[in-house]
Every structure is written in structure tokens, then in C-alpha cells.
Design a protein around this motif. Structure first.
Motif, PDB file in Angstrom:
ATOM      1  N   PRO A  16      33.078  48.678 -16.259  1.00  0.00           N
ATOM      2  CA  PRO A  16      33.450  48.566 -14.841  1.00  0.00           C
ATOM      3  C   PRO A  16      34.269  49.748 -14.352  1.00  0.00           C
ATOM      4  CG  PRO A  16      34.710  47.015 -16.174  1.00  0.00           C
ATOM      5  CD  PRO A  16      33.635  47.570 -17.053  1.00  0.00           C
ATOM      6  N   TRP A  17      35.030  50.381 -15.239  1.00  0.00           N
ATOM      7  CA  TRP A  17      35.799  51.552 -14.816  1.00  0.00           C
ATOM      8  C   TRP A  17      34.852  52.694 -14.413  1.00  0.00           C
ATOM      9  CZ3 TRP A  17      39.606  48.357 -15.325  1.00  0.00           C
ATOM     10  CH2 TRP A  17      40.901  48.733 -14.965  1.00  0.00           C
ATOM     11  N   THR A  18      33.807  52.895 -15.195  1.00  0.00           N
ATOM     12  CA  THR A  18      32.837  53.945 -14.880  1.00  0.00           C
ATOM     13  C   THR A  18      32.057  53.617 -13.620  1.00  0.00           C
ATOM     14  OG1 THR A  18      32.613  54.356 -17.262  1.00  0.00           O
ATOM     15  CG2 THR A  18      30.946  55.305 -15.842  1.00  0.00           C
ATOM     16  N   ALA A  19      31.635  52.372 -13.469  1.00  0.00           N
ATOM     17  CA  ALA A  19      30.907  51.967 -12.272  1.00  0.00           C
ATOM     18  C   ALA A  19      31.768  52.142 -11.022  1.00  0.00           C
ATOM     19  CB  ALA A  19      30.449  50.509 -12.407  1.00  0.00           C
ATOM     20  N   SER A  20      33.058  51.808 -11.125  1.00  0.00           N
ATOM     21  CA  SER A  20      33.959  51.972  -9.975  1.00  0.00           C
ATOM     22  C   SER A  20      34.115  53.448  -9.610  1.00  0.00           C
ATOM     23  CB  SER A  20      35.321  51.361 -10.297  1.00  0.00           C
ATOM     24  OG  SER A  20      35.221  49.980 -10.548  1.00  0.00           O
ATOM     25  N   ALA A  21      34.216  54.309 -10.628  1.00  0.00           N
ATOM     26  CA  ALA A  21      34.331  55.738 -10.356  1.00  0.00           C
ATOM     27  C   ALA A  21      33.083  56.273  -9.659  1.00  0.00           C
ATOM     28  CB  ALA A  21      34.573  56.502 -11.653  1.00  0.00           C
ATOM     29  N   SER A  22      31.910  55.740 -10.001  1.00  0.00           N
ATOM     30  CA  SER A  22      30.674  56.187  -9.341  1.00  0.00           C
ATOM     31  C   SER A  22      30.692  55.821  -7.868  1.00  0.00           C
ATOM     32  CB  SER A  22      29.453  55.573 -10.036  1.00  0.00           C
ATOM     33  OG  SER A  22      29.368  54.189  -9.794  1.00  0.00           O
TER      34      SER A  22
ATOM     35  N   GLY B 236      31.737  57.422  -2.245  1.00  0.00           N
ATOM     36  CA  GLY B 236      32.606  57.203  -1.091  1.00  0.00           C
ATOM     37  C   GLY B 236      33.274  58.461  -0.589  1.00  0.00           C
ATOM     38  N   TRP B 237      33.418  59.458  -1.466  1.00  0.00           N
ATOM     39  CA  TRP B 237      34.021  60.731  -1.074  1.00  0.00           C
ATOM     40  C   TRP B 237      33.238  61.371   0.079  1.00  0.00           C
ATOM     41  CZ3 TRP B 237      35.006  65.173  -5.156  1.00  0.00           C
ATOM     42  CH2 TRP B 237      35.842  66.153  -4.580  1.00  0.00           C
ATOM     43  N   ILE B 238      31.963  61.067   0.176  1.00  0.00           N
ATOM     44  CA  ILE B 238      31.132  61.623   1.248  1.00  0.00           C
ATOM     45  C   ILE B 238      31.699  61.265   2.620  1.00  0.00           C
ATOM     46  CG2 ILE B 238      28.817  61.530   2.298  1.00  0.00           C
ATOM     47  CD1 ILE B 238      27.735  60.938  -0.535  1.00  0.00           C
ATOM     48  N   GLY B 239      32.304  60.086   2.739  1.00  0.00           N
ATOM     49  CA  GLY B 239      32.825  59.629   4.028  1.00  0.00           C
ATOM     50  C   GLY B 239      34.242  60.048   4.328  1.00  0.00           C
ATOM     51  N   VAL B 240      34.837  60.923   3.504  1.00  0.00           N
ATOM     52  CA  VAL B 240      36.218  61.361   3.723  1.00  0.00           C
ATOM     53  C   VAL B 240      36.243  62.533   4.696  1.00  0.00           C
ATOM     54  CG1 VAL B 240      38.240  62.403   2.622  1.00  0.00           C
ATOM     55  CG2 VAL B 240      37.026  60.541   1.479  1.00  0.00           C
ATOM     56  N   HIS B 241      36.957  62.345   5.822  1.00  0.00           N
ATOM     57  CA  HIS B 241      37.014  63.400   6.838  1.00  0.00           C
ATOM     58  C   HIS B 241      38.434  63.661   7.331  1.00  0.00           C
ATOM     59  CE1 HIS B 241      32.655  63.288   6.972  1.00  0.00           C
ATOM     60  NE2 HIS B 241      32.692  61.992   7.244  1.00  0.00           N
ATOM     61  N   SER B 242      39.437  63.113   6.641  1.00  0.00           N
ATOM     62  CA  SER B 242      40.818  63.298   7.076  1.00  0.00           C
ATOM     63  C   SER B 242      41.722  63.392   5.857  1.00  0.00           C
ATOM     64  CB  SER B 242      41.267  62.128   7.958  1.00  0.00           C
ATOM     65  OG  SER B 242      41.319  60.923   7.202  1.00  0.00           O
ATOM     66  N   LEU B 243      42.929  63.908   6.075  1.00  0.00           N
ATOM     67  CA  LEU B 243      43.886  64.010   4.986  1.00  0.00           C
ATOM     68  C   LEU B 243      44.257  62.633   4.452  1.00  0.00           C
ATOM     69  CD1 LEU B 243      45.839  65.515   3.150  1.00  0.00           C
ATOM     70  CD2 LEU B 243      47.501  65.539   5.040  1.00  0.00           C
ATOM     71  N   ALA B 244      44.416  61.672   5.350  1.00  0.00           N
ATOM     72  CA  ALA B 244      44.761  60.312   4.912  1.00  0.00           C
ATOM     73  C   ALA B 244      43.661  59.748   4.016  1.00  0.00           C
ATOM     74  CB  ALA B 244      44.986  59.407   6.118  1.00  0.00           C
ATOM     75  N   GLY B 245      42.410  59.943   4.426  1.00  0.00           N
ATOM     76  CA  GLY B 245      41.292  59.455   3.621  1.00  0.00           C
ATOM     77  C   GLY B 245      41.210  60.156   2.283  1.00  0.00           C
ATOM     78  N   LEU B 246      41.464  61.474   2.270  1.00  0.00           N
ATOM     79  CA  LEU B 246      41.412  62.226   1.015  1.00  0.00           C
ATOM     80  C   LEU B 246      42.534  61.791   0.076  1.00  0.00           C
ATOM     81  CD1 LEU B 246      40.053  64.454  -0.624  1.00  0.00           C
ATOM     82  CD2 LEU B 246      41.578  66.109   0.480  1.00  0.00           C
TER      83      LEU B 246
ATOM     84  N   TYR C 289      30.150  69.809   0.543  1.00  0.00           N
ATOM     85  CA  TYR C 289      30.288  69.115  -0.743  1.00  0.00           C
ATOM     86  C   TYR C 289      29.303  67.960  -0.923  1.00  0.00           C
ATOM     87  CZ  TYR C 289      34.558  71.670  -1.888  1.00  0.00           C
ATOM     88  OH  TYR C 289      35.450  72.656  -2.217  1.00  0.00           O
ATOM     89  N   LEU C 290      28.389  67.751   0.015  1.00  0.00           N
ATOM     90  CA  LEU C 290      27.521  66.579  -0.050  1.00  0.00           C
ATOM     91  C   LEU C 290      26.663  66.564  -1.312  1.00  0.00           C
ATOM     92  CD1 LEU C 290      26.289  64.020   1.173  1.00  0.00           C
ATOM     93  CD2 LEU C 290      24.671  65.502   2.424  1.00  0.00           C
ATOM     94  N   TYR C 291      25.995  67.667  -1.633  1.00  0.00           N
ATOM     95  CA  TYR C 291      25.124  67.695  -2.805  1.00  0.00           C
ATOM     96  C   TYR C 291      25.916  67.404  -4.089  1.00  0.00           C
ATOM     97  CZ  TYR C 291      21.769  70.130   0.263  1.00  0.00           C
ATOM     98  OH  TYR C 291      20.912  70.473   1.281  1.00  0.00           O
ATOM     99  N   ALA C 292      27.099  68.002  -4.186  1.00  0.00           N
ATOM    100  CA  ALA C 292      27.924  67.797  -5.379  1.00  0.00           C
ATOM    101  C   ALA C 292      28.420  66.360  -5.463  1.00  0.00           C
ATOM    102  CB  ALA C 292      29.105  68.765  -5.360  1.00  0.00           C
ATOM    103  N   GLN C 293      28.753  65.763  -4.334  1.00  0.00           N
ATOM    104  CA  GLN C 293      29.210  64.373  -4.325  1.00  0.00           C
ATOM    105  C   GLN C 293      28.084  63.428  -4.740  1.00  0.00           C
ATOM    106  OE1 GLN C 293      30.417  64.714  -0.281  1.00  0.00           O
ATOM    107  NE2 GLN C 293      32.593  64.983  -0.754  1.00  0.00           N
ATOM    108  N   LEU C 294      26.866  63.707  -4.281  1.00  0.00           N
ATOM    109  CA  LEU C 294      25.726  62.888  -4.694  1.00  0.00           C
ATOM    110  C   LEU C 294      25.447  63.043  -6.186  1.00  0.00           C
ATOM    111  CD1 LEU C 294      23.303  63.495  -1.677  1.00  0.00           C
ATOM    112  CD2 LEU C 294      24.476  61.354  -2.252  1.00  0.00           C
ATOM    113  N   PHE C 295      25.548  64.271  -6.675  1.00  0.00           N
ATOM    114  CA  PHE C 295      25.372  64.505  -8.111  1.00  0.00           C
ATOM    115  C   PHE C 295      26.398  63.714  -8.919  1.00  0.00           C
ATOM    116  CE2 PHE C 295      27.679  67.056 -11.351  1.00  0.00           C
ATOM    117  CZ  PHE C 295      26.825  66.839 -12.419  1.00  0.00           C
ATOM    118  N   GLY C 296      27.659  63.767  -8.523  1.00  0.00           N
ATOM    119  CA  GLY C 296      28.719  63.090  -9.257  1.00  0.00           C
ATOM    120  C   GLY C 296      28.520  61.588  -9.297  1.00  0.00           C
TER     121      GLY C 296
END
Length: 420
Positions: free
Chosen positions: A300-306, A311-321, A386-393
């Protein structure tokens, strides 16, 4: 005979004249080995997890793309794991102390030569190869040594040592944050080297090997690869660790390049992602030892990290990051600590612990070598986005979690309550 089907006996003759009555599972000497492990991880992984200090600096100083610079850090991680086959077997053969002395010498040589480097190939040789070789000679043997001292508390012990990645990951960026503007890059790196030197002296004065040498035996135990759980576990951790370090390398650069945050704030992100790794390493260890077992916990730890990497794709602010960084640091730290704990649980013959742990370390070294540069190349392909890299990760991490499920099912069947 299956990996986990052979039960450990109370007494097992490992070498003539020595009777192993099983791991003490505690006591002063055992916990001092955990302290040694913590300091070794502090020196190696704390420094590696702080590569976000160096990534933007090298890009600017050397005028090279992020994917090129990532090779410096990924070479270091690759060698931490890749040397494991040799350093683990050396530990089994009784050469723990000579292996560690050589490891510390290479580690320190790499750091101090990094402080003198001015060109790309010099950073590759010093920080990537020399320091990476030193890290690799230290890390695998120490994991194997700790696994021989603990049974029921093994995950907690190894994860407590793995917390060195979090404490080091806070100390080294803090040193950089305070000293870079005052004394410059070269002397800041040398100060880090003196911290590593102090820890090395403590480790060499305290480390003790519990089991007698196993002089005979192959460098690689090919029979392990006929065991399906071992193969699936190795494959699963390959894909999981292919993506784990991506955020550690690029979260600071993402903040600066995409969100245009300040240098000070970007340093704070490194402190956060490493700082929350402290509970991220201890909490799953406690859950593993008390309830589930390390393999059941890492899934579950690995699945949560995925999910977080997607979810990083939707980060557009300092608070979100900041929120992403804090939560990912928790789960990313857990993966790093549970991986060696789960791997050590697959070895019932403790006299072979160094060899079998080192074999999987060498396999995942390929993933850690190529993962961050691949992410950097994808960022370049996406014109700095960073979209392609986020999808890869995210995709690599979810594939890793599915293979870990396969390892668990192939060993225990579909019995949800069975520990593994």
C-alpha cells in the motif's frame, strides 16, 4: 524449498565451534548496530536525498540540461545498490571491517574531490562514481549485519537505521542553506565531508559482526532466481525504485522553474520532503512488526506513492506543492526503509543474508541509475514541463506495486490476514 517456508531453528550450527541460537532481537550491542546503520544511511542516503541542493546549482554552473546533471546523482544511487553483490558477499565472508574502511575512504575522497571539481566529468568521477562506490561498500553490509541481530523487531531496527536518510536529508540541506551564501560551494561541501568523517569514526568504533565468516559459497546464488516470490519481489522493487527518487531530485527545480518560488523557499521544500521521511520510515516499520509484515506493508505504501506522483500533475501553487512534498516524503521514505526490511525477510538462512540482499540491490541499481535521467530527458522533451515525467513516475510506481502483490500472492496465496 520456498523462500519463507523454511522456519528458522532455535539453534543452527553456522561454523565449526559456533552455535547460532538465533538473533538476540535486542540488547546494547544489537541496538548499537542500528546506530551504526543510522549513521551510514545518514552519510550515504542523507547526502543522496539532498541532491536537490546540487541539481539546480550544477545546471546553472555547468550550463547543461537537467537530464545530464541527473546522471551524477543517479550514478551514486546505482553504485549504492550495484556494489551490493560484492560488498554483501564480502560481509558474509568475514571482511566487514576492511570493506567499511575502504568504503569510508572512497566516500570521503569523493566528497572532498567534489569540492575541487569545476567540470562535468569531474563531478561524475568524484560525486557519482567515487562517492557512490564508497556508499555501496557500506550500505549493503550494514543492512545484512542488522538483519542478523533481529528477528521479530527486524523491520523496526532496519527502518530506524533508514531514518538516517531523513535526518541526513535535513542536516545537509540546512548546512547548504546556511553556508553557501557565506563561504561558497567548495567549503560548504568540505563541511559536509567533516560531518561524514565524524560519523565514520563512530561507526568503525562500534560495528560488530555477529555470525562467523561463511568462507565458501558463490558470489551469486542463482538458485534464488528459481523462486517466484524472490523474482517478483525483485521486479516490483525495480519499477518502484525507478520512480521513487524523481521527486527528491526535481521538486526544488519544479518550484523554481514552474512556480517561480524563491531560492529560500525551494530549500525549505527539500527540508520538508526529507523531514517527513522520519515518521514515514518509523510508522510503517511499527505497523509491519506489530501487524502485517514488511511485504504486506510496502504494497500500500508503493500504491499510495503512485497516486501521489499522478496527483503532482494537478499542482499549480506553492501551497499545493508543499502539501504534495510533505505527503510524498512520508510515503517515499517508507518505501526506502521497507524495501531492505522486506528483502531481508526473504532470507531465512542468515549466513547468506549479505549475498541475497546484495543480489537484489544490484538489480535495482539499474533502475536507480536510469530513473532520474530518464525523468530529466522527459522534462526536456516536454519543453521544460513536467507532465511526461510525472506520468512516467506514477505508471512505473503502480506497476511496481502490482508486481509486489504478485510476489505476496505467489508465496502465501489469497490469504489477506497472513503476515509476510
Amino acid at each position: 524449498m520456498g523462500l519463507l517456508t523454511r522456519k528458522e531453528t532455535k539453534e543452527e550450527v553456522v561454523d565449526e565451534g559456533f552455535i547460532d541460537r538465533g538473533p538476540p532481537d535486542g540488547g546494547m550491542r544489537a541496538w548499537l548496530q542500528v546506530l551504526c546503520g543510522h549513521l551510514i544511511v545518514f552519510n550515504a542516503w542523507g547526502y543522496i536525498n539532498s541532491f536537490g541542493i546540487f541539481q539546480p546549482y550544477y545546471v546553472s554552473m555547468l550550463n547543461r540540461p537537467p537530464s545530464d546533471i541527473s546522471w551524477v546523482g543517479s550514478l551514486q544511487i546505482c553504485l549504492v545498490y550495484g556494489v551490493g553483490t560484492f560488498s554483501g558477499r564480502a560481509m558474509d565472508a568475514g571482511y566487514l571491517r576492511p570493506t567499511m574502511i575502504i568504503g569510508f575512504i572512497l566516500q570521503l575522497l569523493g566528497i572532498f574531490m567534489t569540492s575541487l571539481s569545476i567540470s562535468y566529468w569531474q563531478f561524475i568521477l568524484a560525486q557519482g562514481i567515487c562517492q557512490g562506490l564508497g556508499d555501496g561498500l557500506l550500505f549493503c553490509p550494514m543492512v545484512a549485519v542488522m538483519s542478523t541481530y533481529f528477528s521479530k523487531r527486524r523491520t523496526l531496527a532496519i527502518s530506524s537505521a533508514a531514518c538516517g536518510g531523513a535526518t541526513g536529508g535535513m542536516v545537509f540541506p540546512a548546512i547548504a542553506q546556511q553556508l553557501l551564501p557565506k563561504i561558497g560551494f567548495a567549503w560548504t561541501v568540505r563541511v559536509m565531508g567533516f560531518v561524514v568523517l565524524f560519523n565514520a569514526c563512530v561507526v568503525l568504533s562500534l560495528v560488530r559482526q555477529r555470525l562467523p565468516p561463511r568462507k565458501t559459497g558463490p558470489l551469486i546464488e542463482w538458485g534464488a532466481f528459481t523462486e517466484l516470490p524472490y523474482v517478483l519481489f525483485a521486479s516490483g522493487t525495480f519499477f518502484a525504485l525507478w520512480a521513487t527518487f524523481y521527486a527528491y531530485y526535481y521538486v526544488r527545480a519544479f518550484g523554481r522553474d514552474i512556480l517561480h518560488i524563491s531560492e529560500q523557499t525551494s530549500f525549505n521544500l527539500l527540508l520538508i520532503i526529507n523531514g517527513v521521511g522520519l515518521p514515514g520510515r518509523l510508522i510503517p516499520a511499527l505497523l509491519s512488526d506489530k501487524f502485517f509484515g514488511p511485504v504486506n506493508t510496502i504494497i500500500p505504501w508503493t500504491a499510495s506513492a503512485s497516486v501521489l506522483l499522478y496527483g503532482w500533475i494537478g499542482v499549480h501553487s506553492l501551497a499545493g506543492l508543499t502539501v504534495f512534498t510533505a505527503i510524498y516524503g512520508f510515503f517515499g521514505g517508507g518505501i526506502q526503509s521497507l524495501f531492505p526490511s522486506a528483502l531481508s525477510s526473504l532470507t531465512t538462512d542468515l549466513s547468506k543474508a549479505g549475498t541475497r540482499i546484495g543480489m537484489v540491490f544490484s538489480i535495482v541499481s539499474i533502475a536507480t541509475l536510469t530513473g532520474p535521467p530518464l525523468a530529466g530527458a522527459l522534462i526536456g522533451k516536454d519543453d521544460g514541463q513536467y507532465l511526461y515525467a510525472q506520468l512516467f513516475g506514477g505508471t512505473s510506481m503502480i506497476l511496481g506495486s502490482l508486481l509486489l502483490v504478485g510476489a505476496r500472492v505467489s508465496q502465501t496465496g489469497f490469504f489477506l490476514k497472513r503476515r509476510m
